[in-house]
Design an enzyme around this catalytic site. Structure first.
Site, PDB file in Angstrom:
ATOM      1  N   ASP A 549      12.997  63.997  22.242  1.00  0.00           N
ATOM      2  CA  ASP A 549      13.699  62.739  22.274  1.00  0.00           C
ATOM      3  C   ASP A 549      13.155  61.853  21.144  1.00  0.00           C
ATOM      4  O   ASP A 549      11.943  61.771  20.952  1.00  0.00           O
ATOM      5  CB  ASP A 549      13.459  62.086  23.637  1.00  0.00           C
ATOM      6  N   GLU A 586      15.797  64.674  18.005  1.00  0.00           N
ATOM      7  CA  GLU A 586      16.604  63.612  17.412  1.00  0.00           C
ATOM      8  C   GLU A 586      15.847  63.054  16.208  1.00  0.00           C
ATOM      9  O   GLU A 586      14.833  62.383  16.375  1.00  0.00           O
ATOM     10  CB  GLU A 586      16.818  62.484  18.414  1.00  0.00           C
TER      11      GLU A 586
END
Ligand SMILES: *[C@@H]1O[C@H](CO)[C@@H](O)[C@H](O)[C@H]1NC(C)=O
Ligand SMILES: *[C@@H]1O[C@H](CO)[C@@H](O)[C@H](O)[C@H]1NC(C)=O
Ligand SMILES: *[C@@H]1O[C@H](CO)[C@@H](O)[C@H](O)[C@H]1NC(C)=O
Ligand SMILES: *[C@@H]1O[C@H](CO)[C@@H](O)[C@H](O)[C@H]1NC(C)=O
Length: 961
Positions: A549, A586
């Protein structure tokens, strides 16, 4: 403590409070050449617009228990009268840096072990020691500046070598500056990560280490004044005993008898906490906890290698791992653990929504996953499954809505969301991007949050998925933590070494660009904790991949170290083959880390060449149109831009057409693995490398060095589902049958791209969240997945007001329009087509090329340049025609593959001279397709003419004889 004492206490003024914040100004890397957006079009130029930012997942969470249940912590006294900022940096054991301007400034360091310092009547009082610092370099030495690039220009001051630094860092600290006349200028606190890393970087054991008779406990806490461990009788039982730990070089340890195993414990850390300006006694879980009680109120002292925690044949699971030859063979299905089974009536009630649901081998959900696996899908990516804050582990506290009642309400009503929101902090639903402790499975997903269930059931889940041919990816959230400070059950790391684990701005405030308390992987022990944690999941849970993340908020060096630590795992030594574990994340570049301000961060462009994947927002935004921050009506390549306008776009025809062609360029680079060096003849007719083609906000489109560095996707848990995107962007009158075709077209562009295709669970069965753009806390209701294929969850009420109200005027008429709702046969036919397209991907290695040079050699686009037919992409992939060819032969069945994506609302006939005289025929899977339209696709060899029906992806192959 050895101190240098200064004779007089000097007069001081109150600290200045209004300093400029260090928070980054928005704006992307300045290197890219911006392309002006087409006129009249609202492209967002915002820094974060590339990707998606995390929502504050516990935005309105109910107040937490102020401290671990039944424990006492020294009361907090507000930091009255003492500096509350920390603008100076103690960067190495001998250097302190501060951005004082005046060359003649002198600096003094003040310390108080009992935190009795205060500023009153313009003077510092209550210190134990005061040390004069010698002015040093004008700016940071190079090796230090590399670690602290954002304070490169600060002046440095030398700490006298006679000072006992190890003792000083345990104190309340301040530096004060004085001009040449001894007049006070300024006073502030210190940030310590630099000096702690310099003196206490530690690579020895941490956590609980079990031997035959004993357990050794180790805690890294160099700023602590005292550490004890409190043992308890059970997860909620009374205190049994408190045991003192001893410190050696910042590491506190004690050996306790093995009978303590399976007891619960907490550390009591006596430490100066800058957030309260007090010495606090903090009760904290072990950062290396391997077991927890419900809600993480206590750490369970567990030997993770114990036989009692292993499901049957756990040790042999490595032999059962689904085959994976190359990372380029991976495809990913992103799934939330609760979504998977919350509504699955074929799963036992008590197991729905948790880890155990995956072990029901005949449930509707597992049957669905099996079909995907049989078609070639390789990985299931599970949303956060570690201990996070936002869901109560105790099931008896959960609240539910009456779904049967909600189901009776009209499709565009606001009552459903009102009901969901009223219990959203007490229901069992949250995505879980609010980590508390990384190393233990989440209790709310286990049948019993105390003791062994969460460990055993997690392992059973991995085993069950592996056994149906699917590898398991864990979503890890190292970029931020739910909580900080000395209190509250959800603060852990910041209780143990306050201020160390979190990234702070130049005033000393915790950065929160990642929507929570950002962590700082540029600090040695944070980096170490991340890598250790990954190894814990890889070895102890046999997890097959990791999705990071907000990876861009982590340093690239941490990612590289993580990768090499994981790759070095072997079956012989560790029980798992690390060479098969894939990493991606990400790579957005925003906030305080953007443009390498805190060191080289793991952003998309920086990660090129690492073999670590990043989400490709270029292909996402080009296929869908606009971006997740712009107007939801912006159309893209598949959703009707130019070809079937929805009335949003005001530009003239030529502009719109050019934008469609620009999107086609970006998609073609994505189809070619988003390689930076792939050369494409663009819509203008120029041949350009992927990295010389720019997005509308000026970033290079192609940025990878290898196809395994791009995660190609059109939808994910963030933002609308694919069906919802299609439903909002296409013109109101478009029939549901056509929307289904577009849904499939978008999926097929991903499924047939070079690189790693990624699908959000349910995109293959038209999953809707009723246009919710951020369903992290929208309950089971809006996140429903229906593996009976009866419904797709469209029109179950207006999505929650908080995140969606601004678009309710667009959403309501659509939800209320009966023509938008698909029937079971629509869902089934989209699913059939999806399974077919996956099978096609896995029917030929040509769709899964593993190197950049393979792609550069073999993949070509034919309908390019100024005279291209709008809305059509023609991609060929060539294999060696025979064994003698210079090119290696990869596919034993097909020597040529041609894929045509026709997004036009009409049939297209297109002549490609380069592809004439080949032995192409429709792919055998499409010849047998249940889609009557795709079966009409045709190829005429003499002219190289391809005829493809409206909104169809047709694949032609040249079989080897
Ligand atoms: C457990 O955590 C939830 C929040 O996730 C909180 O509401 C609840 O009070 C906690 N229970 C205990 C016993 O700490
Ligand atoms: C769970 O909550 C119930 C009701 O609030 C309480 O009685 C019970 O003790 C709790 N269980 C645990 C394991 O905390
Ligand atoms: C950081 O932690 C504090 C204390 O636990 C919490 O109140 C705050 O909401 C967190 N910050 C953000 C931005 O979430
Ligand atoms: C897309 O998702 C992100 C993260 O959940 C959110 O911040 C953003 O606002 C969403 N975009 C839109 C247009 O809803």
């Amino acid at each position: 403590m050895q101190m240098l004492l200064h004779a007089n206490s000097l007069l001081l003024l109150a600290p200045t409070t209004s300093r400029l914040s260090a928070s980054a100004s928005p704006g992307r890397s300045g290197t890219a050449r911006p392309l002006p957006p087409p006129q009249g079009h609202a492209h967002s130029a915002r820094a974060a617009a590339r990707g998606t930012r995390r929502p504050p997942a516990v935005a309105a969470a109910s107040p937490r228990t102020p401290m671990a249940v039944g424990e006492e912590c020294a009361a907090a006294v507000a930091s009255q009268g003492f500096v509350s900022d920390a603008r100076a940096y103690w960067v190495t054991r001998s250097l302190i840096a501060w951005n004082v301007n005046d060359q003649d400034t002198s600096l003094f360091l003040y310390a108080s072990r009992d935190a009795t310092m205060h500023v009153s009547d313009g003077a510092i009082h209550g210190y134990d020691s005061k040390i004069e610092l010698e002015p040093e370099h004008a700016s940071l030495p190079d090796n230090v500046a590399e670690k602290f690039p954002f304070i490169r220009s600060y002046r440095t001051f030398r700490v006298p070598s006679s000072v006992d630094v190890a003792s000083l860092v345990k104190c309340q600290l301040a530096v004060a500056s004085y001009d040449a006349h001894g007049r006070h200028q300024d006073v502030t606190g210190l940030q310590l990560p630099g000096v702690l890393d310099d003196m206490f970087a530690y690579t020895g054991p941490l956590g609980a280490v079990f031997s035959d008779k004993d357990v050794d406990l180790y805690l890294w806490a160099p700023t602590a004044q005292d550490v004890r461990v409190c043992f308890y009788d059970g997860p909620a039982g009374p205190l049994l005993q408190t045991v003192q730990l001893k410190e050696l070089n910042g590491v506190w340890s004690v050996t306790v008898p093995r009978y303590r195993e399976n007891q619960y414990y907490l550390y009591e850390v006596k430490v100066y906490h800058p957030s309260t300006s007090q010495v606090e006694k903090c009760l904290a879980d072990d950062p290396y906890a391997r077991g927890l009680s419900a809600n993480g109120t206590r750490t369970w002292l567990v030997d993770i290698n114990s036989e009692t925690l292993k499901p049957a044949s756990w040790d042999e699971l490595s032999d059962e791992k689904p085959n994976l030859e190359s990372f380029s063979d991976i495809s990913i299905y992103e799934l939330h653990i609760r979504d998977f089974s919350a509504h699955d009536s074929t799963v036992d009630c008590n197991s729905r929504g948790g880890f155990r649901a995956f072990t029901f081998q005949d449930s509707a959900g597992i049957r669905h996953l099996r079909k995907l696996s049989a078609a070639g899908l390789t990985h299931v990516h599970l949303l956060p499954s570690f201990h996070f804050a936002s869901v109560d582990d105790n099931k008896s506290n959960w609240k539910f809505v009456d779904e049967a009642q909600l189901a009776k309400l009209p499709p565009g009503s606001d009552e459903q969301q009102a009901a969901i929101v009223s219990i959203q902090q007490e229901d069992p639903y949250n995505w879980g991007y609010d980590p508390v402790l990384w190393g233990v499975p989440k209790g709310s997903y286990a049948s019993n949050p105390d003791g062994p269930s969460r460990i055993i059931e997690y392992r059973q889940m991995v085993q069950a998925l592996n056994r149906i041919g699917l590898r398991v990816v864990m979503d890890v959230v190292y970029n931020h933590l739910d909580s900080s400070g000395p209190f509250g059950v959800s603060s852990v790391l910041d209780k143990i070494v306050p201020g160390y684990y979190l990234r702070r701005n130049v005033n000393g405030q915790i950065e929160n660009s990642a929507a929570m308390n950002n962590t700082a992987s540029e600090h040695f022990m944070v980096d170490r904790l991340i890598v250790d944690d990954l190894l814990n999941w890889a070895i102890n849970y046999k997890v097959d991949g990791f999705r990071f993340d907000l990876m861009g908020h982590i340093m690239k060096s941490t990612m590289i170290r993580a990768k090499s630590a994981i790759r070095s795992l072997t079956r012989d030594v560790h029980g798992v083959d690390g060479s098969k574990i894939y990493l991606y994340g990400e790579g957005w570049d925003f906030g305080e880390v953007a443009q390498n301000k805190r060191g080289i961060n793991a952003s998309q462009i920086n990660m090129s060449g690492t073999g670590i994947g990043s989400f490709n927002d270029r292909i996402r935004d080009s296929v869908n149109g606009g971006n997740p921050f712009g107007n939801p009506l912006q159309q893209g390549f598949s959703t009707g831009l130019f070809l079937e306008p929805n009335g949003y776009y005001q530009g003239n025809e030529a502009d719109t057409r050019r934008e469609l062609a620009t999107y086609a360029d970006h998609i073609q680079i994505g189809l070619a693995g988003n390689l930076k060096d792939y050369v494409l003849r663009t819509h203008t007719g120029e041949a350009k490398k992927g990295s010389d083609i720019y997005t509308f906000d000026g970033s290079p489109v192609g940025y990878t060095s290898s196809p395994v560095e791009t995660i190609n996707y059109v939808s994910a848990h963030d933002n609308e589902t694919l069906f919802d995107i299609v439903s909002i962007k296409t013109p109101i009158g478009l029939s549901i049958d056509e929307k289904c075709r577009i849904n499939h077209l978008a999926s097929s562009m991903i499924a047939l791209s070079q690189g790693i295709p990624f699908f959000h669970a349910g995109d293959e069965i038209l999953r809707s969240k009723s246009l919710d753009r951020d369903s992290y806390n929208s309950g089971d209701w809006f996140n429903k997945l229906d593996f009976t294929y009866e419904t797709n969850n469209w029109g179950v009420g207006l999505p929650p007001r908080d995140k969606n109200e601004e678009n309710w005027h667009l959403i309501k008429p659509r939800l209320e329009n009966p023509s938008f709702r698909p029937l079971k046969n629509h869902i089934l036919s989209v699913f059939d087509n999806f399974v077919d397209i996956l099978k096609i991907r896995y029917s030929s290695p040509l769709f899964r090329l593993s190197t950049a040079s393979d792609i550069e050699q073999r993949v070509r686009f034919h309908n390019t340049g100024p005279s291209m037919v709008p809305g059509v992409i023609v991609m060929s992939i060539k294999d060696a025609q025979n064994e003698k060819c210079k090119m290696a032969q990869l596919d034993k069945n097909f020597s040529y593959v041609v894929t045509i994506f026709n997004v036009c609302p009409h049939e297209v006939s297109i002549e490609i001279h380069d592809l004439a005289s080949l032995g192409l025929e429709l792919h055998p899977i499409q010849v047998n397709s249940s889609d009557a339209l795709v079966r009409q696709s045709a190829y005429e060899a003499s002219k190289g003419r391809f005829t493809v029906p409206r909104r169809t992806t047709a694949v032609f192959v040249q079989p080897r004889c």
